[in-house]
Enzyme design. Sequence first.
Site, short mmCIF file in Angstrom:
data_model
loop_
_atom_site.label_atom_id
_atom_site.label_comp_id
_atom_site.label_asym_id
_atom_site.label_seq_id
_atom_site.Cartn_x
_atom_site.Cartn_y
_atom_site.Cartn_z
N HIS A 165 0.85 -1.20 0.00
CA HIS A 165 0.00 0.00 0.00
C HIS A 165 0.88 1.25 0.00
O HIS A 165 1.86 1.32 0.75
CB HIS A 165 -0.90 0.01 1.24
CG HIS A 165 -1.90 -1.11 1.24
ND1 HIS A 165 -3.15 -1.03 0.68
CD2 HIS A 165 -1.78 -2.39 1.70
CE1 HIS A 165 -3.76 -2.19 0.81
NE2 HIS A 165 -2.97 -3.02 1.41
N GLY A 226 -6.25 -1.78 2.90
CA GLY A 226 -5.86 -0.38 2.69
C GLY A 226 -6.19 0.49 3.89
O GLY A 226 -5.42 1.39 4.26
#
Length: 280
Positions: A165, A226
Amino acid sequence: MNFVKMHGLGNDFVFLDHFSLTPQEEADYPKLAQKLCHRQFGIGGDGLIVILPSQVADARMRIINSDGSEPEMCGNGIRCFARYVYDRGIVSRNPMRVETLAGVLTLGLDIEEGQVRGVRVDMGEPILKADLIPVLGVGEPVVGQSLEALGKTFSYTAVSMGNPHCVIFVDDYSSLDFERLGPAIESHPLFPRKTNVEFIRIDSPAEMTMKVWERGAGPTLACGTGACASLVAAVLNQKTERTATVHLPGGDLLIEWGPDNHVYMTGPAAYVFKGEWLES
Ligand SMILES: N[C@H](CCC[C@H](N)C(=O)O)C(=O)O
């Protein structure tokens, strides 16, 4: 071939029970995922999730993105997975352990009057070492580093929850060229395995808002890994406390980075419909 459609805050998945697949279908998950996840020519979904037996846990989850790539983990997907296998009696243990490419994770179901109201996932420890995220050519932790994209320079923080991420903090979304910047950073040469991209606006020390461009799926309404990576990045940048509500386009997740260094994600899992895939 029978399937079930589920979603976690609008991040939606086609569920296949491994036992319903023919050997050749099982052999080509990437092609099957692209076919089934297509929004017009298929069932539609951000990904395909397959329920499999496990030698080391109560069950095994394989997740394939809609573009056919296979990521290490899926936060919204694993909450749906837990509800699916519990409701069908495939797994009766609560909490249960699910094998993924990011390791064996423990999930607790919140059950009220026989209904699964929510799932709390121990997402494990965040991965901050640059070569494990992976991100090239930077020191660690990868906090407040700079990258060039679309002719501009952005400060980013990189965190892996098993999948990579790239977290970018924004003051507001009005000037964000999301549709172009998302794919440009997803495939940025800094990230040899590509990356998910989160654009985060801090709303308070215990709240943030997130727009996400997912690796292998594009813009989605929510991304569980995320949200976890973004909470860790916000703490590393001294922007929030270790527990925060993440507001996603599809709804809210509660994320905690515990004193045990494990990240915990709590959120819903919903059924949409079930059906039969009529191969045309
Ligand atoms: N597209 C992601 C996998 C799905 C993650 C997301 N849907 C979640 O809820 O964590 C990747 O390639 O790493």
